[in-house]
Design a protein around this motif. Structure first.
Motif, mmCIF file in Angstrom:
data_model
loop_
_atom_site.group_PDB
_atom_site.id
_atom_site.type_symbol
_atom_site.label_atom_id
_atom_site.label_comp_id
_atom_site.label_asym_id
_atom_site.label_seq_id
_atom_site.Cartn_x
_atom_site.Cartn_y
_atom_site.Cartn_z
ATOM 1 N N ALA A 102 0.728 -1.203 -0.082
ATOM 2 C CA ALA A 102 0.000 -0.040 0.072
ATOM 3 C C ALA A 102 1.010 1.180 0.013
ATOM 4 O O ALA A 102 0.611 2.230 -0.675
ATOM 5 C CB ALA A 102 -0.785 0.081 1.174
ATOM 6 N N GLY A 103 1.972 1.400 0.871
ATOM 7 C CA GLY A 103 2.541 2.395 0.973
ATOM 8 C C GLY A 103 3.506 2.569 -0.406
ATOM 9 O O GLY A 103 3.383 4.002 -0.786
ATOM 10 N N PRO A 104 4.279 1.923 -0.893
ATOM 11 C CA PRO A 104 4.745 2.157 -2.125
ATOM 12 C C PRO A 104 3.817 2.466 -3.321
ATOM 13 O O PRO A 104 4.237 3.434 -4.043
ATOM 14 C CB PRO A 104 5.553 0.558 -2.389
ATOM 15 N N LEU A 105 2.688 1.744 -3.289
ATOM 16 C CA LEU A 105 1.879 1.957 -4.246
ATOM 17 C C LEU A 105 1.081 3.542 -4.351
ATOM 18 O O LEU A 105 1.040 4.217 -5.223
ATOM 19 C CB LEU A 105 0.399 0.932 -4.246
ATOM 20 N N MET A 106 0.933 3.978 -3.306
ATOM 21 C CA MET A 106 0.441 5.255 -3.107
ATOM 22 C C MET A 106 1.333 6.199 -3.363
ATOM 23 O O MET A 106 1.258 7.401 -4.022
ATOM 24 C CB MET A 106 -0.071 5.380 -1.532
#
Length: 95
Positions: free
Chosen positions: A13-17
């Motif tokens: 989630a963090g890298p995608l955001m």
């Protein structure tokens, strides 16, 4: 106009955001829980013009990964990288 809903593993989630923001996409992140392994995941909502859908899906594809994970009574199972829904939006307003 489209609404892209992506359910991804918490680890992605963090890298995608960050990748979505870097590519100029606005996104909303919601905490959610999966049913199969009862583990946390993240649901990401992205409002897009029709022509932007492929680029957003490519961001997800390049960021989210399949993983092997232990499941009680089932040994190791492969958990999905992302589940993506693309819905038509009849109206959008930012207030």
């Amino acid at each position: 106009m489209k609404l892209l809903i992506a359910v991804v593993q918490d680890q992605d989630a963090g890298p995608l955001m960050q990748r979505l923001v870097d590519q100029g996409f606005g996104a909303t992140k919601l905490a959610s829980t999966g049913g199969f392994l009862r583990q946390g995941n993240t649901t990401i909502l992205i409002g897009l013009e029709d022509a932007q859908v492929d680029a957003a899906v490519e961001c997800i594809r390049r960021t989210c990964r399949h993983r092997r994970q232990a499941a009680a009574g089932a040994g190791d199972v492969e958990v999905g990288a992302a589940t993506i829904f693309v819905l038509r939006v009849d109206r959008f307003e930012r207030i």
